[in-house]
Design a protein around this motif. Structure first.
Motif, PDB file in Angstrom:
ATOM      1  N   GLN A 235      -8.780   1.992  -1.369  1.00  0.00           N
ATOM      2  CA  GLN A 235      -8.293   2.867  -0.303  1.00  0.00           C
ATOM      3  C   GLN A 235      -9.480   3.292   0.564  1.00  0.00           C
ATOM      4  O   GLN A 235     -10.530   3.634   0.039  1.00  0.00           O
ATOM      5  CB  GLN A 235      -7.629   4.108  -0.918  1.00  0.00           C
TER       6      GLN A 235
ATOM      7  N   GLY B 200      -5.008   2.201  -2.478  1.00  0.00           N
ATOM      8  CA  GLY B 200      -5.574   0.959  -1.981  1.00  0.00           C
ATOM      9  C   GLY B 200      -4.505  -0.078  -1.701  1.00  0.00           C
ATOM     10  O   GLY B 200      -3.324   0.242  -1.557  1.00  0.00           O
TER      11      GLY B 200
ATOM     12  N   PHE C  29       0.857  -1.191   0.000  1.00  0.00           N
ATOM     13  CA  PHE C  29       0.000   0.000   0.000  1.00  0.00           C
ATOM     14  C   PHE C  29       0.885   1.230   0.000  1.00  0.00           C
ATOM     15  O   PHE C  29       2.039   1.186   0.444  1.00  0.00           O
ATOM     16  CB  PHE C  29      -0.946   0.002   1.210  1.00  0.00           C
TER      17      PHE C  29
ATOM     18  N   SER D 154      -2.860   3.256   5.312  1.00  0.00           N
ATOM     19  CA  SER D 154      -2.248   4.575   5.361  1.00  0.00           C
ATOM     20  C   SER D 154      -1.374   4.639   6.601  1.00  0.00           C
ATOM     21  O   SER D 154      -1.584   3.896   7.549  1.00  0.00           O
ATOM     22  CB  SER D 154      -3.319   5.664   5.433  1.00  0.00           C
TER      23      SER D 154
ATOM     24  N   CYS E 240      -2.605   5.867  -0.864  1.00  0.00           N
ATOM     25  CA  CYS E 240      -3.646   6.502  -1.687  1.00  0.00           C
ATOM     26  C   CYS E 240      -4.257   5.593  -2.745  1.00  0.00           C
ATOM     27  O   CYS E 240      -5.360   5.849  -3.214  1.00  0.00           O
ATOM     28  CB  CYS E 240      -3.137   7.802  -2.315  1.00  0.00           C
TER      29      CYS E 240
END
Lengths: 244, 244
Positions: free
Chosen positions: A56, A31, A26, A122, A29
Motif C-alpha cells: 500500500q 496493498g 485492492f 485507494s 489499506c
C-alpha cells in the motif's frame, strides 16, 4: 472472497473475463493482491486471493475542493482528480455555484472506477457538499490551501511559486479550492482569508473553465511530487508525519 | 465588419445580444478590439469596430501532438489545449491509435469556441492527422519534444526536470507528444529517438488516460511559463527569436 453484483457484471460482461483468469484487487489499506476468478454459479462469483503484488502506498495526496459545475464537468473533475492523486474530493457550494444538487454516491462510483483504471490502490473520499462557511470551519489549520479563482490575477501568486516557496504546499499536505465559473465573491474571499493557510493563486492570463483549473492545479502538484519522489526524498511525508 | 452566419447565430440566439450591445473581437494578429452590434436586417449583422482594447500577445505556446482517442475525449483535449495556450494541435496516428478518423473541421471549431471563451487572442491551428513517421519528419529539429507514454516510467525523466533542466523545453519553444492508451510501440519509440530533441517523460506512478496526460503536460508548461512571465523574463521568447 465473494464479489459484489456490480463487480461481477463488470468483470464478466464488460471485461468478458472467464473462470481461472487473473485480476488485481485492492481495498485501500492492504496493498495490491493478485487473485483468480473461481468457479462460479449463476449470480455469485468468488476470487481466490493468491499473493500480494504491491505494498500500500501512503495516501498523502492533496485535497481538492471545488464548486460543482454541470454534471459532465463535475464527473470529469472527480475522474481526473482521482487519476492525479487527490486524497479527498470536497464539493463546496458557493454563492455563484450553479449546480446545487450533487449526487455524492454517483461521484464516489466514478472515483472508484477511475482508481481501478489508473492502478491506484485507494479511492479518494467524495465528501457531502458543504457551504463555503462550513468548509472554512472544517479546514485543518495546518493544511495549506491554494485558492484559484478567475478574478484573482493581480493579487495572486503564480501557482508554482505558491507550491515551491518556503513552507510551501508541495512540502506539506496540500489543498486546492477552485471557485465557480463566475468566481468567488469578495465576501467569500474575505471569509477564506480567515484561514491563515490560504494563498490565492493565479493560473495564467486566460480564463480557464472550472474543470480545467481543477485538473491544472492537481497536475502541477503531481509534477512537483513526482520530482520529489524521483529524488528519493518525499518531504511532504517525512517532515510532517502527524499532520492532517 | 459583417459577421458570419455562425457568429450571428451565436451572438443573437445563444448569447441573446441585441443591437447596440458591445462585444470583443480578435482575428489572431491585430489584438483585441471593442465593437458594437450595428442595426441589422433579417440575416445580416454588422459590428461597428470602435477601439483596440489589448495588444496581440506573442503566440509562442507549445505544440501538442496526441494520438486521437474517442470523440468526446478528443474534443476535450482540443478545448483544454486551447485554454492552456497550445499554439498548434497535431493529431498523430500511431500503431495503437484506436480512432482512425479525425474531423479536423469540427476540432478547429472547438478550438475557436474555446479561444473565445477563455479570452485568448489567437486560435491554435488543428493540423490534419499525420502518421508517426510523417510527424517525425516534419518536427523542427530545434523544438524540444517531450514524449509522455505510459510504459516509459523507468527510462523517463520527471516532467518538471525535463522542462527545467539546462536547455530545457520551458526556455525554448516546447512540444509534447502524448501516445495512445496502449502506449507507443518500441519501434515507434526508436523512430522518435531519431529526433535529437526528444525526451521521454514520466507523469507519475498512475496510468493516466490520454486526455488527462495531455492536459497535465500543458498545465505544467503553463505554470512554468506563468512563473517566468511573473518574473518579467519570458526567456522562451527572448533567447530564441528565430526559432520555429
Amino acid at each position: 472472497m465473494e464479489l459484489e453484483p456490480g463487480q461481477v457484471h463488470y468483470l464478466l460482461r464488460v471485461m468478458r473475463l472467464s473462470q481461472g483468469e487473473r485480476i488485481r484487487l485492492f481495498n485501500g489499506c492492504d496493498g495490491e493482491w493478485q487473485g483468480r476468478l473461481a468457479p462460479h454459479g449463476r449470480a455469485k462469483v468468488a476470487v481466490e486471493v493468491e499473493r500480494r503484488t504491491r505494498a500500500q502506498d501512503a495516501d498523502d495526496g492533496p485535497w481538492l475542493a471545488f464548486a460543482p459545475v454541470k454534471k459532465s464537468a463535475t464527473d470529469f473533475i472527480v475522474e481526473k482528480a482521482t487519476e492525479l492523486g487527490a486524497a479527498r474530493i470536497l464539493p463546496v457550494l458557493t454563492e455563484r455555484t450553479i449546480a446545487q444538487r450533487v449526487n455524492v454516491e454517483r461521484l464516489q462510483a466514478t472515483a472508484t472506477e477511475a482508481a481501478e483504471q489508473c492502478g491506484r490502490l485507494s479511492v479518494p473520499e467524495v465528501a457531502a457538499p458543504l457551504t463555503l462557511p462550513s468548509f472554512v470551519a472544517m479546514w485543518p489549520a495546518q493544511r495549506p490551501l491554494c485558492v484559484a479563482h478567475p478574478q484573482a490575477r493581480d493579487a495572486a501568486l503564480p501557482l508554482l511559486d505558491a507550491l515551491t516557496g518556503p513552507a510551501s504546499a508541495s512540502a506539506l499536505p496540500a489543498g486546492f479550492l477552485v471557485g465557480p465559473e463566475g468566481g468567488l465573491t469578495s465576501v467569500e474571499l474575505d471569509g477564506l482569508a480567515a484561514l491563515r493557510c490560504v494563498k490565492v493563486v493565479s493560473l495564467g492570463t486566460r480564463t480557464l473553465r472550472a474543470e480545467t483549473a481543477a485538473v491544472a492545479v492537481l497536475a502541477v502538484w503531481q509534477a512537483l511530487n513526482e520530482r520529489s519522489c524521483a529524488a528519493a526524498t518525499p518531504p511532504h511525508f517525512k517532515d510532517n508525519p502527524g499532520q492532517a
